[in-house]
Design a protein around this motif. Sequence first.
Motif, PDB file in Angstrom:
ATOM      1  N   SER A   1      64.516  86.819  17.922  1.00 13.48           N
ATOM      2  CA  SER A   1      63.292  86.142  17.468  1.00 13.48           C
ATOM      3  C   SER A   1      62.082  86.921  17.966  1.00 13.48           C
ATOM      4  O   SER A   1      62.190  87.811  18.813  1.00 13.48           O
ATOM      5  CB  SER A   1      63.240  84.716  18.016  1.00 13.48           C
ATOM      6  N   ASP A   2      60.906  86.569  17.421  1.00 11.15           N
ATOM      7  CA  ASP A   2      59.673  87.236  17.860  1.00 11.15           C
ATOM      8  C   ASP A   2      59.452  87.019  19.357  1.00 11.15           C
ATOM      9  O   ASP A   2      59.024  87.938  20.069  1.00 11.15           O
ATOM     10  CB  ASP A   2      58.471  86.699  17.073  1.00 11.15           C
ATOM     11  N   LEU A   3      59.717  85.807  19.833  1.00 10.04           N
ATOM     12  CA  LEU A   3      59.549  85.499  21.248  1.00 10.04           C
ATOM     13  C   LEU A   3      60.448  86.363  22.111  1.00 10.04           C
ATOM     14  O   LEU A   3      59.999  86.973  23.103  1.00 10.04           O
ATOM     15  CB  LEU A   3      59.856  84.019  21.496  1.00 10.04           C
ATOM     16  N   ILE A   4      61.729  86.464  21.746  1.00  7.30           N
ATOM     17  CA  ILE A   4      62.679  87.255  22.525  1.00  7.30           C
ATOM     18  C   ILE A   4      62.305  88.730  22.484  1.00  7.30           C
ATOM     19  O   ILE A   4      62.341  89.429  23.517  1.00  7.30           O
ATOM     20  CB  ILE A   4      64.122  87.047  22.013  1.00  7.30           C
ATOM     21  N   ARG A   5      61.928  89.225  21.319  1.00  9.51           N
ATOM     22  CA  ARG A   5      61.552  90.643  21.213  1.00  9.51           C
ATOM     23  C   ARG A   5      60.333  90.952  22.086  1.00  9.51           C
ATOM     24  O   ARG A   5      60.280  92.000  22.738  1.00  9.51           O
ATOM     25  CB  ARG A   5      61.275  91.014  19.754  1.00  9.51           C
ATOM     26  N   ARG A   6      59.357  90.044  22.093  1.00 14.25           N
ATOM     27  CA  ARG A   6      58.157  90.273  22.894  1.00 14.25           C
ATOM     28  C   ARG A   6      58.488  90.323  24.389  1.00 14.25           C
ATOM     29  O   ARG A   6      58.028  91.212  25.110  1.00 14.25           O
ATOM     30  CB  ARG A   6      57.127  89.179  22.627  1.00 14.25           C
ATOM     31  N   ILE A   7      59.319  89.391  24.842  1.00 16.95           N
ATOM     32  CA  ILE A   7      59.679  89.362  26.267  1.00 16.95           C
ATOM     33  C   ILE A   7      60.536  90.558  26.635  1.00 16.95           C
ATOM     34  O   ILE A   7      60.354  91.175  27.692  1.00 16.95           O
ATOM     35  CB  ILE A   7      60.387  88.036  26.595  1.00 16.95           C
ATOM     36  N   GLU A   8      61.485  90.913  25.772  1.00  9.37           N
ATOM     37  CA  GLU A   8      62.346  92.064  26.061  1.00  9.37           C
ATOM     38  C   GLU A   8      61.536  93.361  26.140  1.00  9.37           C
ATOM     39  O   GLU A   8      61.795  94.219  26.993  1.00  9.37           O
ATOM     40  CB  GLU A   8      63.439  92.174  25.000  1.00  9.37           C
ATOM     41  N   SER A   9      60.556  93.518  25.256  1.00  8.36           N
ATOM     42  CA  SER A   9      59.710  94.716  25.295  1.00  8.36           C
ATOM     43  C   SER A   9      58.902  94.761  26.584  1.00  8.36           C
ATOM     44  O   SER A   9      58.726  95.831  27.188  1.00  8.36           O
ATOM     45  CB  SER A   9      58.773  94.741  24.080  1.00  8.36           C
ATOM     46  N   ARG A  10      58.420  93.613  27.018  1.00  6.21           N
ATOM     47  CA  ARG A  10      57.649  93.546  28.266  1.00  6.21           C
ATOM     48  C   ARG A  10      58.527  93.915  29.456  1.00  6.21           C
ATOM     49  O   ARG A  10      58.105  94.648  30.360  1.00  6.21           O
ATOM     50  CB  ARG A  10      57.066  92.152  28.446  1.00  6.21           C
ATOM     51  N   ILE A  11      59.754  93.400  29.459  1.00  5.60           N
ATOM     52  CA  ILE A  11      60.686  93.724  30.549  1.00  5.60           C
ATOM     53  C   ILE A  11      61.004  95.214  30.553  1.00  5.60           C
ATOM     54  O   ILE A  11      61.086  95.846  31.621  1.00  5.60           O
ATOM     55  CB  ILE A  11      61.966  92.879  30.408  1.00  5.60           C
ATOM     56  N   ALA A  12      61.190  95.807  29.372  1.00  6.00           N
ATOM     57  CA  ALA A  12      61.485  97.237  29.286  1.00  6.00           C
ATOM     58  C   ALA A  12      60.340  98.065  29.875  1.00  6.00           C
ATOM     59  O   ALA A  12      60.576  99.057  30.584  1.00  6.00           O
ATOM     60  CB  ALA A  12      61.741  97.636  27.834  1.00  6.00           C
ATOM     61  N   ARG A  13      59.106  97.666  29.609  1.00  4.22           N
ATOM     62  CA  ARG A  13      57.963  98.386  30.185  1.00  4.22           C
ATOM     63  C   ARG A  13      57.886  98.163  31.697  1.00  4.22           C
ATOM     64  O   ARG A  13      57.567  99.085  32.455  1.00  4.22           O
ATOM     65  CB  ARG A  13      56.663  97.927  29.520  1.00  4.22           C
ATOM     66  N   LEU A  14      58.164  96.946  32.125  1.00  2.00           N
ATOM     67  CA  LEU A  14      58.103  96.621  33.549  1.00  2.00           C
ATOM     68  C   LEU A  14      59.095  97.449  34.353  1.00  2.00           C
ATOM     69  O   LEU A  14      58.760  97.981  35.425  1.00  2.00           O
ATOM     70  CB  LEU A  14      58.407  95.128  33.749  1.00  2.00           C
ATOM     71  N   LEU A  15      60.324  97.572  33.848  1.00  2.00           N
ATOM     72  CA  LEU A  15      61.417  98.178  34.601  1.00  2.00           C
ATOM     73  C   LEU A  15      61.725  99.615  34.195  1.00  2.00           C
ATOM     74  O   LEU A  15      62.646 100.221  34.747  1.00  2.00           O
ATOM     75  CB  LEU A  15      62.684  97.329  34.456  1.00  2.00           C
ATOM     76  N   ASN A  16      60.951 100.133  33.207  1.00  2.00           N
ATOM     77  CA  ASN A  16      61.190 101.505  32.754  1.00  2.00           C
ATOM     78  C   ASN A  16      62.647 101.702  32.350  1.00  2.00           C
ATOM     79  O   ASN A  16      63.297 102.675  32.749  1.00  2.00           O
ATOM     80  CB  ASN A  16      60.795 102.508  33.844  1.00  2.00           C
ATOM     81  N   TRP A  17      63.140 100.750  31.565  1.00  2.00           N
ATOM     82  CA  TRP A  17      64.551 100.763  31.156  1.00  2.00           C
ATOM     83  C   TRP A  17      64.630 100.363  29.695  1.00  2.00           C
ATOM     84  O   TRP A  17      63.963  99.414  29.273  1.00  2.00           O
ATOM     85  CB  TRP A  17      65.346  99.787  32.019  1.00  2.00           C
ATOM     86  N   PRO A  18      65.446 101.059  28.879  1.00  2.00           N
ATOM     87  CA  PRO A  18      65.471 100.777  27.448  1.00  2.00           C
ATOM     88  C   PRO A  18      65.916  99.350  27.120  1.00  2.00           C
ATOM     89  O   PRO A  18      66.811  98.806  27.775  1.00  2.00           O
ATOM     90  CB  PRO A  18      66.490 101.789  26.904  1.00  2.00           C
ATOM     91  N   VAL A  19      65.307  98.772  26.107  1.00  2.00           N
ATOM     92  CA  VAL A  19      65.700  97.431  25.658  1.00  2.00           C
ATOM     93  C   VAL A  19      67.184  97.380  25.353  1.00  2.00           C
ATOM     94  O   VAL A  19      67.880  96.423  25.718  1.00  2.00           O
ATOM     95  CB  VAL A  19      64.883  97.018  24.415  1.00  2.00           C
ATOM     96  N   GLU A  20      67.695  98.428  24.699  1.00  2.00           N
ATOM     97  CA  GLU A  20      69.102  98.418  24.273  1.00  2.00           C
ATOM     98  C   GLU A  20      70.076  98.520  25.443  1.00  2.00           C
ATOM     99  O   GLU A  20      71.274  98.293  25.262  1.00  2.00           O
ATOM    100  CB  GLU A  20      69.366  99.537  23.264  1.00  2.00           C
ATOM    101  N   ASN A  21      69.600  98.858  26.630  1.00  2.00           N
ATOM    102  CA  ASN A  21      70.470  98.899  27.810  1.00  2.00           C
ATOM    103  C   ASN A  21      70.471  97.575  28.570  1.00  2.00           C
ATOM    104  O   ASN A  21      70.948  97.508  29.701  1.00  2.00           O
ATOM    105  CB  ASN A  21      70.032 100.016  28.759  1.00  2.00           C
ATOM    106  N   GLY A  22      69.973  96.538  27.942  1.00  2.00           N
ATOM    107  CA  GLY A  22      69.975  95.220  28.560  1.00  2.00           C
ATOM    108  C   GLY A  22      70.896  94.261  27.828  1.00  2.00           C
ATOM    109  O   GLY A  22      71.051  94.325  26.601  1.00  2.00           O
TER     110      GLY A  22
END
Length: 299
Positions: free
Chosen positions: A168-189
């Motif tokens: 969902s848009d909500l999940i994508r937004r949070i996942e992108s934020r986490i990826a920037r926070l942790l310097n880790w690809p979204v697809e590796n989560g």
Amino acid sequence: MVQAVTPALRDWIVEQTVAGFAPEAVLAAMVDAGWETDLAAVALEDTLREHLRRRGPVGATPPAPVAQTANRQPMGAGALAGRLPEIARDGAQSLLDLGDRRVAVLASLSSPRVVVLGGLLSADECEALIEAARSRLARSLTVQTLTGGEELNPDRTSNGMFFNRGESDLIRRIESRIARLLNWPVENGEGMQVLNYPVGAEYKPHFDYFDPAEPGTPTILKRGGQRLGTLLIYLNEPERGGGTTFPDVGLEVAPQRGNAVFFSYDKPHPSTRTLHGGAPVLAGEKWVATKWLRERIFE
């Protein structure tokens, strides 16, 4: 027996790795020779980190997909390459600009690596996650380490569910934020998990990595390798109880809506001191979201 990490031992570790032996095989040989497991693991990791720093990667093949044996698994990409999810900070910087949101660094430990964050999610985002998860809750399961499947565990008495990555848009937004926070690809989560703890519910202290000695671990690792880090986000504030405890270092993080705690572990071993648990909820209820970070693309 006095176990000293000598230059000769370090040279031997490097020689074995350059010769193509996987780190878990080198560790097993040290343990078989009488080394204490914790000390051997630290010596191995420190030696390889220093070698990589000076000369670059050892061997001809990438360290992540190392050869597997029947009873042992790779120590993880981070143990060789030093590559872990991490929160990048500029000196004493206390606010992180993630593009769509500024997040505060409230506290941190270096060993184990634990960072407490303020305001990772807004109140509206927390409430939206709760409402999206509520109708999909079921009794939480844990990994069945004998088979690689799942099972009910009396140590974990919450209800939970998983969102599909990017559903969902909500999940994508949070996942992108986490990826920037942790310097880790979204697809590796892994997909984000939401948990609800009613009064009395808890999760007794445990580790999040997959135990290399368990027979079900090879099946689990096929989907993306080892877990290397955990991000736990608090979606509400229980009236009493429900903190996140780290028994090995005497730390307890209080649940505050929108805040989070991140911790990483560079090898699947208790020496990482990342033992943690969810203390019993004494009044009210607790809602949390969990994101686990893997070595490789999680499928």
